[in-house]
Design a protein around this motif. Structure first.
Motif, PDB file in Angstrom:
ATOM      1  N   CYS A  82       0.800  -1.107  -0.048  1.00  0.00           N
ATOM      2  CA  CYS A  82       0.068  -0.140  -0.034  1.00  0.00           C
ATOM      3  C   CYS A  82       0.982   1.252  -0.005  1.00  0.00           C
ATOM      4  CB  CYS A  82      -0.859   0.122   1.287  1.00  0.00           C
ATOM      5  SG  CYS A  82      -2.074  -1.210   1.178  1.00  0.00           S
ATOM      6  N   PRO A  83       1.418   1.778  -1.155  1.00  0.00           N
ATOM      7  CA  PRO A  83       1.869   3.030  -1.309  1.00  0.00           C
ATOM      8  C   PRO A  83       0.921   4.261  -0.569  1.00  0.00           C
ATOM      9  CG  PRO A  83       1.070   2.369  -3.415  1.00  0.00           C
ATOM     10  CD  PRO A  83       0.563   1.210  -2.344  1.00  0.00           C
ATOM     11  N   VAL A  84       1.787   5.079  -0.098  1.00  0.00           N
ATOM     12  CA  VAL A  84       1.132   6.300   0.686  1.00  0.00           C
ATOM     13  C   VAL A  84       1.652   7.489   0.437  1.00  0.00           C
ATOM     14  CG1 VAL A  84       0.375   6.929   2.957  1.00  0.00           C
ATOM     15  CG2 VAL A  84       0.720   4.625   2.520  1.00  0.00           C
ATOM     16  N   VAL A  85       0.720   8.645   0.357  1.00  0.00           N
ATOM     17  CA  VAL A  85       1.482   9.921  -0.041  1.00  0.00           C
ATOM     18  C   VAL A  85       0.413  10.882   0.914  1.00  0.00           C
ATOM     19  CG1 VAL A  85       2.114  11.897  -1.367  1.00  0.00           C
ATOM     20  CG2 VAL A  85       2.335   9.648  -2.195  1.00  0.00           C
ATOM     21  N   ALA A  86       0.877  11.365   1.849  1.00  0.00           N
ATOM     22  CA  ALA A  86      -0.227  12.490   2.806  1.00  0.00           C
ATOM     23  C   ALA A  86      -1.569  12.023   2.825  1.00  0.00           C
ATOM     24  CB  ALA A  86      -0.088  13.674   2.075  1.00  0.00           C
ATOM     25  N   TYR A  87      -1.736  11.048   3.394  1.00  0.00           N
ATOM     26  CA  TYR A  87      -2.937  10.314   3.572  1.00  0.00           C
ATOM     27  C   TYR A  87      -3.826  10.870   4.754  1.00  0.00           C
ATOM     28  CZ  TYR A  87      -6.580   6.986   5.245  1.00  0.00           C
ATOM     29  OH  TYR A  87      -7.713   6.620   5.977  1.00  0.00           O
ATOM     30  N   GLY A  88      -2.943  11.377   5.820  1.00  0.00           N
ATOM     31  CA  GLY A  88      -3.598  12.083   7.055  1.00  0.00           C
ATOM     32  C   GLY A  88      -4.157  11.577   8.054  1.00  0.00           C
ATOM     33  N   ALA A  89      -4.025  10.188   8.181  1.00  0.00           N
ATOM     34  CA  ALA A  89      -4.647   9.178   9.473  1.00  0.00           C
ATOM     35  C   ALA A  89      -3.519   8.560   9.913  1.00  0.00           C
ATOM     36  CB  ALA A  89      -5.902   8.720   9.267  1.00  0.00           C
ATOM     37  N   GLN A  93      -1.744  -1.056  13.825  1.00  0.00           N
ATOM     38  CA  GLN A  93      -0.826  -2.411  13.320  1.00  0.00           C
ATOM     39  C   GLN A  93      -1.691  -3.236  12.718  1.00  0.00           C
ATOM     40  OE1 GLN A  93       2.486  -2.193  14.181  1.00  0.00           O
ATOM     41  NE2 GLN A  93       2.464  -3.926  12.557  1.00  0.00           N
ATOM     42  N   SER A  94      -2.853  -3.288  12.923  1.00  0.00           N
ATOM     43  CA  SER A  94      -3.892  -4.268  12.401  1.00  0.00           C
ATOM     44  C   SER A  94      -3.964  -4.029  11.027  1.00  0.00           C
ATOM     45  CB  SER A  94      -5.258  -4.471  13.114  1.00  0.00           C
ATOM     46  OG  SER A  94      -5.704  -3.147  13.016  1.00  0.00           O
ATOM     47  N   ALA A  95      -4.068  -2.506  10.634  1.00  0.00           N
ATOM     48  CA  ALA A  95      -3.993  -2.210   8.912  1.00  0.00           C
ATOM     49  C   ALA A  95      -2.652  -2.304   8.528  1.00  0.00           C
ATOM     50  CB  ALA A  95      -4.665  -0.865   8.816  1.00  0.00           C
ATOM     51  N   LEU A  96      -1.720  -2.080   9.311  1.00  0.00           N
ATOM     52  CA  LEU A  96      -0.297  -2.198   8.652  1.00  0.00           C
ATOM     53  C   LEU A  96       0.058  -3.717   8.105  1.00  0.00           C
ATOM     54  CD1 LEU A  96       1.914  -0.071  11.276  1.00  0.00           C
ATOM     55  CD2 LEU A  96       0.998   0.778   8.738  1.00  0.00           C
ATOM     56  N   ASP A  97      -0.534  -4.414   8.922  1.00  0.00           N
ATOM     57  CA  ASP A  97      -0.126  -6.012   8.691  1.00  0.00           C
ATOM     58  C   ASP A  97      -0.818  -6.719   7.588  1.00  0.00           C
ATOM     59  OD1 ASP A  97       1.283  -5.965  11.035  1.00  0.00           O
ATOM     60  OD2 ASP A  97      -0.144  -6.605  12.356  1.00  0.00           O
ATOM     61  N   ILE A  98      -1.600  -5.929   7.000  1.00  0.00           N
ATOM     62  CA  ILE A  98      -2.632  -6.528   5.797  1.00  0.00           C
ATOM     63  C   ILE A  98      -1.677  -6.828   4.624  1.00  0.00           C
ATOM     64  CG2 ILE A  98      -4.561  -6.199   4.324  1.00  0.00           C
ATOM     65  CD1 ILE A  98      -6.039  -4.831   6.645  1.00  0.00           C
ATOM     66  N   PRO A  99      -1.106  -5.722   3.998  1.00  0.00           N
ATOM     67  CA  PRO A  99      -0.404  -6.147   2.711  1.00  0.00           C
ATOM     68  C   PRO A  99       0.919  -6.636   3.032  1.00  0.00           C
ATOM     69  CG  PRO A  99      -0.008  -3.692   3.432  1.00  0.00           C
ATOM     70  CD  PRO A  99      -1.207  -4.187   4.410  1.00  0.00           C
ATOM     71  N   PRO A 100       1.290  -7.892   2.392  1.00  0.00           N
ATOM     72  CA  PRO A 100       2.678  -8.556   2.854  1.00  0.00           C
ATOM     73  C   PRO A 100       3.847  -7.634   2.953  1.00  0.00           C
ATOM     74  CG  PRO A 100       1.120  -9.771   1.113  1.00  0.00           C
ATOM     75  CD  PRO A 100       0.796  -8.434   1.328  1.00  0.00           C
ATOM     76  N   HIS A 101       4.117  -6.660   1.886  1.00  0.00           N
ATOM     77  CA  HIS A 101       5.169  -5.782   1.910  1.00  0.00           C
ATOM     78  C   HIS A 101       4.822  -4.249   2.603  1.00  0.00           C
ATOM     79  CE1 HIS A 101       7.453  -8.116  -1.151  1.00  0.00           C
ATOM     80  NE2 HIS A 101       6.285  -8.522  -1.801  1.00  0.00           N
ATOM     81  N   GLY A 102       3.914  -4.413   3.343  1.00  0.00           N
ATOM     82  CA  GLY A 102       3.606  -3.149   4.009  1.00  0.00           C
ATOM     83  C   GLY A 102       3.085  -1.913   3.449  1.00  0.00           C
ATOM     84  N   TRP A 103       2.879  -1.140   3.959  1.00  0.00           N
ATOM     85  CA  TRP A 103       2.433   0.491   3.712  1.00  0.00           C
ATOM     86  C   TRP A 103       3.988   1.303   3.409  1.00  0.00           C
ATOM     87  CZ3 TRP A 103      -2.723   2.239   3.735  1.00  0.00           C
ATOM     88  CH2 TRP A 103      -3.671   1.359   4.324  1.00  0.00           C
ATOM     89  N   ILE A 104       4.137   1.698   2.262  1.00  0.00           N
ATOM     90  CA  ILE A 104       5.318   2.381   1.486  1.00  0.00           C
ATOM     91  C   ILE A 104       5.020   3.864   1.584  1.00  0.00           C
ATOM     92  CG2 ILE A 104       7.300   2.248   0.130  1.00  0.00           C
ATOM     93  CD1 ILE A 104       6.767  -0.331   1.693  1.00  0.00           C
ATOM     94  N   ASN A 105       5.643   4.490   2.534  1.00  0.00           N
ATOM     95  CA  ASN A 105       5.300   6.169   2.531  1.00  0.00           C
ATOM     96  C   ASN A 105       6.387   6.866   1.702  1.00  0.00           C
ATOM     97  OD1 ASN A 105       3.511   8.168   3.357  1.00  0.00           O
ATOM     98  ND2 ASN A 105       5.123   8.592   4.870  1.00  0.00           N
ATOM     99  N   LEU A 106       5.774   7.796   1.011  1.00  0.00           N
ATOM    100  CA  LEU A 106       6.710   8.986   0.371  1.00  0.00           C
ATOM    101  C   LEU A 106       6.558  10.184   1.139  1.00  0.00           C
ATOM    102  CD1 LEU A 106       8.491  10.076  -2.013  1.00  0.00           C
ATOM    103  CD2 LEU A 106       6.200  10.557  -2.920  1.00  0.00           C
ATOM    104  N   HIS A 107       7.671  10.371   1.905  1.00  0.00           N
ATOM    105  CA  HIS A 107       7.490  11.555   2.849  1.00  0.00           C
ATOM    106  C   HIS A 107       8.618  12.873   2.194  1.00  0.00           C
ATOM    107  CE1 HIS A 107       7.610  13.342   6.867  1.00  0.00           C
ATOM    108  NE2 HIS A 107       8.793  13.588   6.792  1.00  0.00           N
ATOM    109  N   PHE A 108       8.104  13.858   2.478  1.00  0.00           N
ATOM    110  CA  PHE A 108       9.058  14.984   1.892  1.00  0.00           C
ATOM    111  C   PHE A 108       9.958  15.567   2.603  1.00  0.00           C
ATOM    112  CE2 PHE A 108       4.800  15.010  -0.598  1.00  0.00           C
ATOM    113  CZ  PHE A 108       5.109  14.461  -1.682  1.00  0.00           C
ATOM    114  N   SER A 109      10.790  14.909   2.948  1.00  0.00           N
ATOM    115  CA  SER A 109      12.217  15.163   3.613  1.00  0.00           C
ATOM    116  C   SER A 109      13.306  14.095   3.445  1.00  0.00           C
ATOM    117  CB  SER A 109      12.145  15.647   5.028  1.00  0.00           C
ATOM    118  OG  SER A 109      12.148  14.343   5.828  1.00  0.00           O
ATOM    119  N   VAL A 110      14.516  14.604   3.808  1.00  0.00           N
ATOM    120  CA  VAL A 110      15.513  13.902   3.756  1.00  0.00           C
ATOM    121  C   VAL A 110      15.604  13.036   5.445  1.00  0.00           C
ATOM    122  CG1 VAL A 110      17.889  13.195   3.370  1.00  0.00           C
ATOM    123  CG2 VAL A 110      16.799  14.888   1.984  1.00  0.00           C
ATOM    124  N   LEU A 111      14.867  12.103   5.330  1.00  0.00           N
ATOM    125  CA  LEU A 111      14.915  11.361   6.829  1.00  0.00           C
ATOM    126  C   LEU A 111      16.256  11.022   7.153  1.00  0.00           C
ATOM    127  CD1 LEU A 111      11.559   9.193   6.245  1.00  0.00           C
ATOM    128  CD2 LEU A 111      11.729  11.248   7.693  1.00  0.00           C
TER     129      LEU A 111
END
Length: 308
Positions: A82-89, A93-111
């Protein structure tokens, strides 16, 4: 891979379009519920929701992602990631565990710099010379998950938050697709973020956007650009709130908050040299040049902005 994209504002739309055009199978979109908008306060879908409908994609709009019905619907879509960009919520963990490869976030900084809701604004406000975007796997701790990819972008001297975010949204869309390609191919391995260099970027509130004219002109300029377009920098004049757009530096010295008015410009004193106002917006009025506003408001030299 089968993908379900999560995002809400306009800045997330380039990533949605890039994923729709990628080799991956985009099977659904998650976005925030419709929200009141305009004078009539009618419920309007988010920019991502509207674009997803145009693309003919199933759209899920949970009040909160912990909702069991939402999680059941997400499982039915069977996403690999589940790719994510600025979803806002916040995602449980129960939702994070659903996709095998996780939720992949695009964050607008150099972490790990600028974790939080307003990384671009804080980078400009702090005077950073370089910003960027990072892809990472979401974990329970805020923006602390292991990273996959990175792009950098120079912060230009006149960049507003809107300018910089627009460039990062376009470039970051390609980074997100490349990250998902690499995950599918097994070519990318997530790396834990370093413990050093962590900084936080909480949401900028309206009170934060109030111009402090006793600050150095550089700080005044950065605050205004960081708060443009939202929430919008502001000051007061004769008790009326005035929104203030990006300013220009001058060599003139005036007392902080003191106004000098000429036919074609308005300058205001700061803790160092004065700044020339660009566009302003008085309450109930349209945005206009400071010179036009000054003529209409009969603004006189010697008056003041703010409480100084």
């Amino acid at each position: 891979m089968r993908l379900v994209f999560a995002g809400t504002p306009e800045v997330a739309v380039p990533a949605l379009d890039a994923l729709a055009d990628s080799r991956h199978e985009l099977v659904g979109v998650v976005t925030r519920p419709d929200a009141p908008s305009g004078r009539g306060r009618k419920l309007v879908a988010s920019p991502v929701g509207l674009r997803a409908e145009e693309l003919g994609l199933p759209v899920l709009k949970p009040a909160h992602p912990r909702d069991p019905d939402f999680q059941e619907a997400l499982r039915a879509l069977a996403p690999d990631a589940c790719p994510v960009v600025a979803y806002g919520a916040l995602l449980p963990q129960s939702a994070l565990d659903i996709p095998p490869h996780g939720w992949i976030n695009l964050h607008f900084s150099v972490l790990p710099s600028w974790r939080g809701a307003a990384p671009v604004q804080h980078a400009i406000w702090a005077g950073d010379e370089v910003s960027g975007a990072t892809t990472f796997r979401i974990v329970k701790e805020l923006d602390a998950g292991p990273t996959f990819g990175l792009m950098t972008e120079t912060i230009r001297p006149t960049d507003t938050a809107g300018d910089l975010l627009g460039r990062l949204a376009e470039g970051g869309a390609g980074l997100l697709v490349a990250t998902l390609d690499g995950i599918e191919d097994g070519a990318l391995e997530a790396r834990e973020q370093p413990l050093d260099g962590v900084s936080l970027a909480p949401k900028i509130q309206v009170d934060d956007a109030r111009v402090v004219w006793t600050e150095h002109a550089v700080a005044v300029d950065r605050r205004i650009r960081a708060c443009t377009p939202g929430p919008g920098a502001w000051s007061t004049h004769e008790g009326e709130r005035i929104k203030i757009g990006p300013v220009r530096h001058t060599d003139v010295t005036l007392e902080p908050g003191l106004v000098e008015v000429a036919k074609n410009y308005v300058i205001v004193g700061t803790g160092s040299t004065a700044v020339m106002l660009g566009d302003v917006k008085a309450f109930g009025k349209k945005q206009m040049s400071a010179a036009d506003w000054a003529r209409g408001a009969r603004l006189a030299t010697g008056t003041r902005f703010g409480d100084v």
